[in-house]
Design a protein around this motif. Structure first.
Motif, PDB file in Angstrom:
ATOM      1  N   GLU A 128       0.840  -1.210   0.000  1.00 25.66           N
ATOM      2  CA  GLU A 128       0.000   0.000   0.000  1.00 25.66           C
ATOM      3  C   GLU A 128       0.870   1.253   0.000  1.00 25.66           C
ATOM      4  OE1 GLU A 128      -3.646   0.230   2.197  1.00 25.66           O
ATOM      5  OE2 GLU A 128      -3.259   2.346   2.636  1.00 25.66           O
ATOM      6  N   ARG A 129       0.555   2.126  -0.952  1.00 23.35           N
ATOM      7  CA  ARG A 129       1.375   3.347  -1.095  1.00 23.35           C
ATOM      8  C   ARG A 129       0.618   4.584  -0.626  1.00 23.35           C
ATOM      9  NH1 ARG A 129       5.938   5.363  -2.446  1.00 23.35           N
ATOM     10  NH2 ARG A 129       6.159   7.081  -3.932  1.00 23.35           N
ATOM     11  N   PHE A 130      -0.642   4.712  -1.036  1.00 24.48           N
ATOM     12  CA  PHE A 130      -1.423   5.886  -0.621  1.00 24.48           C
ATOM     13  C   PHE A 130      -2.801   5.447  -0.119  1.00 24.48           C
ATOM     14  CE2 PHE A 130       1.444   7.863  -3.828  1.00 24.48           C
ATOM     15  CZ  PHE A 130       2.050   8.790  -2.996  1.00 24.48           C
ATOM     16  N   GLY A 131      -3.191   5.996   1.043  1.00 24.34           N
ATOM     17  CA  GLY A 131      -4.516   5.709   1.599  1.00 24.34           C
ATOM     18  C   GLY A 131      -5.583   6.539   0.882  1.00 24.34           C
ATOM     19  N   THR A 132      -6.853   6.325   1.290  1.00 20.83           N
ATOM     20  CA  THR A 132      -7.974   7.026   0.634  1.00 20.83           C
ATOM     21  C   THR A 132      -7.823   8.537   0.738  1.00 20.83           C
ATOM     22  OG1 THR A 132      -9.287   5.178   1.413  1.00 20.83           O
ATOM     23  CG2 THR A 132     -10.503   7.035   0.483  1.00 20.83           C
ATOM     24  N   ASP A 134      -5.142  10.321   1.039  1.00 21.56           N
ATOM     25  CA  ASP A 134      -4.062  10.817   0.152  1.00 21.56           C
ATOM     26  C   ASP A 134      -4.571  10.956  -1.274  1.00 21.56           C
ATOM     27  OD1 ASP A 134      -1.575  10.685   1.885  1.00 21.56           O
ATOM     28  OD2 ASP A 134      -2.322   8.643   2.100  1.00 21.56           O
ATOM     29  N   ARG A 135      -5.297   9.902  -1.707  1.00 15.78           N
ATOM     30  CA  ARG A 135      -5.765   9.905  -3.098  1.00 15.78           C
ATOM     31  C   ARG A 135      -6.850  10.962  -3.298  1.00 15.78           C
ATOM     32  NH1 ARG A 135      -7.741   4.437  -3.755  1.00 15.78           N
ATOM     33  NH2 ARG A 135      -7.291   4.106  -1.568  1.00 15.78           N
ATOM     34  N   SER A 328      -5.625   2.674  -7.207  1.00 12.19           N
ATOM     35  CA  SER A 328      -6.050   1.767  -6.143  1.00 12.19           C
ATOM     36  C   SER A 328      -5.336   2.083  -4.831  1.00 12.19           C
ATOM     37  CB  SER A 328      -5.731   0.327  -6.550  1.00 12.19           C
ATOM     38  OG  SER A 328      -4.315   0.171  -6.655  1.00 12.19           O
ATOM     39  N   GLY A 329      -4.228   2.801  -4.930  1.00 12.09           N
ATOM     40  CA  GLY A 329      -3.427   3.094  -3.730  1.00 12.09           C
ATOM     41  C   GLY A 329      -2.374   2.027  -3.483  1.00 12.09           C
ATOM     42  N   LYS A 330      -2.462   0.876  -4.234  1.00 10.59           N
ATOM     43  CA  LYS A 330      -1.486  -0.210  -4.039  1.00 10.59           C
ATOM     44  C   LYS A 330      -0.606  -0.336  -5.275  1.00 10.59           C
ATOM     45  CE  LYS A 330      -4.344  -3.038  -0.987  1.00 10.59           C
ATOM     46  NZ  LYS A 330      -5.565  -2.207  -0.875  1.00 10.59           N
ATOM     47  N   THR A 351       5.917  -3.218   9.502  1.00  8.05           N
ATOM     48  CA  THR A 351       4.912  -4.289   9.525  1.00  8.05           C
ATOM     49  C   THR A 351       5.404  -5.432  10.413  1.00  8.05           C
ATOM     50  OG1 THR A 351       4.604  -3.709   7.200  1.00  8.05           O
ATOM     51  CG2 THR A 351       3.397  -5.631   7.975  1.00  8.05           C
TER      52      THR A 351
END
Ligand code: HEM
Length: 360
Positions: A128-132, A134-135, A328-330, A351
């Motif tokens: 996952e790179r950007f959450g909701t 962020d987008r 998608s953020g991923k 993680t």
């Protein structure tokens, strides 16, 4: 004898006429010499000569007016000529050269380098790179910027490009709608800009590895070269700061255009610049402030557009797997390892640490 009498009588009347004519001309001769002495004939316009009065008006000085708008007291604002010449001249010409130039440059780059692919190929696993949020911030800023850019370009170039194509009726309708869109979407852009700043500023502090990234040209010119980077590489940090500072500047000058004659930002900024050796005017009329606002708004927007065209290219057609980050953020793990290797290590370590922590 009779003939002599007649000639004498004629001569006398000619002399009388001549004397009368001279008497009539003399005040005019006197007036002409008075004007050359710099005085106004009959003091009709006060004590100032025409030249002084004309100079006063040409320098944009205000007289008196009964009108509510005190700016109406300025008869001639000569700086308007300079403003128009700058807007329709260098600002329009260099602006178009920048935006069209970068498109040509990117087309050349694409035909030489092609799409930058994932060297190791897609792994099939994502990270996952950007959450909701962020987008949402990105697309709020990006969507409004694109419409602001197109409607702004229409204000500058529309009458040379769209008007001959569409005709006056359609062009007028589009331009009026565009102007409203431009005025209102400015606030969506400002909100997106502010949110993106808050969300991403901590990832955009310059660091030493940015220099190595820049020295390696970000690896975009050579296949297989991947200088290390955290969440954002040096190129992205540059984009971030240009967008934030340019966006702030364009927002402030835009607000000053929306609510005209309320601000004196240029006089104040020039005052600050003069403290570091510049020699800029610090007494500007409200109209001059407004003209500078307009020019600055145009210049900064055109610079931003030029840079953003390159950003849109590398975030979409230019690089395999990049757009997923904002869709998608991923993103694919191999893409992430190649372009943001240090960030992947940080996320994996976090993680692992979270998993190792015993549940309470
Ligand atoms: C409209 C087309 C656009 C596309 C396809 C696009 C694509 C992207 C992508 C894929 C990323 C994430 C890169 C990564 O994962 O590392 C990103 C980030 C970003 N975008 Fe956009 N973007 C667009 C428009 C804009 C506009 C108009 C702005 C600003 C006015 C903007 C500002 C940013 C900023 C500041 C970032 C973070 C730094 C960076 O990655 O450069 N984007 N964009």
């Amino acid at each position: 004898m009779n003939m002599l009498k007649t000639i004498r009588a004629h001569l006398a009347s000619v002399l009388v006429l001549f004397a009368l004519t001279l008497a009539g001309i003399m005040p005019a001769v006197h007036t002409a010499s008075a004007q050359t002495n710099g005085e106004v004939p009959g003091q009709a316009l006060g004590l100032n000569s025409d030249a002084d009065l004309w100079r006063f008006i040409r320098n944009g000085n205000a007289g008196d007016t009964q009108m509510k708008d005190q700016l109406a007291a300025v008869m001639i604002q000569s700086e308007g000529d300079n403003w128009r010449a700058a807007r329709n001249g260098p600002v329009s010409v260099y602006g178009a050269a920048g935006v069209l130039g970068i498109i040509v440059l990117l087309a050349v780059f694409y035909s030489w380098r092609g799409r930058i692919t994932i060297d190791a190929g897609p792994s099939g696993k994502t990270i996952e790179r950007f959450g909701t949020i962020d987008r949402f911030a990105h697309w709020l800023m990006a969507g409004s910027f694109v419409i602001l850019a197109l409607t702004g370009l229409n204000l500058l170039y529309g009458r040379y490009t769209l008007l001959p194509l569409l005709g006056p009726e359609a062009f007028t309708a589009i331009t009026i709608a565009g102007k409203y869109a431009h005025n209102y979407l400015a606030f969506a852009f400002m909100a997106g800009l502010a949110l993106s700043f808050v969300l991403w500023v901590r990832h955009n502090i310059p660091s030493k590895i940015d220099l190595d990234w820049l020295k390696a040209g970000g690896g975009i010119f050579t296949k297989g070269v991947h200088p290390p980077a955290r969440k954002f590489n040096a190129g992205q940090k540059i984009i971030f700061w240009v967008v934030m500072l340019g966006g702030l500047s364009v927002s402030l000058s835009g607000i000053a255009l929306l609510f005209p004659f309320q601000t004196a930002m240029f006089a104040k900024t020039f005052g600050l610049l003069n403290m570091i050796g510049f020699d800029l005017p610090t007494t500007l009329t409200m109209l001059q402030e407004q003209q500078l606002n307009q020019l600055w708004h145009g210049i900064v927007s055109l610079v931003l557009m030029t840079i953003i065209v390159a950003h849109i290219y590398i975030g979409s057609v230019g690089m395999e797997g990049a757009l997923d980050a904002m869709n998608s953020g991923k993103v694919d793990r191999n893409w992430a390892k190649e372009h943001h290797g240090l960030w992947v290590k940080e996320v994996d370590a976090a993680t692992k640490a979270a998993k190792a922590k015993p549940a309470e």
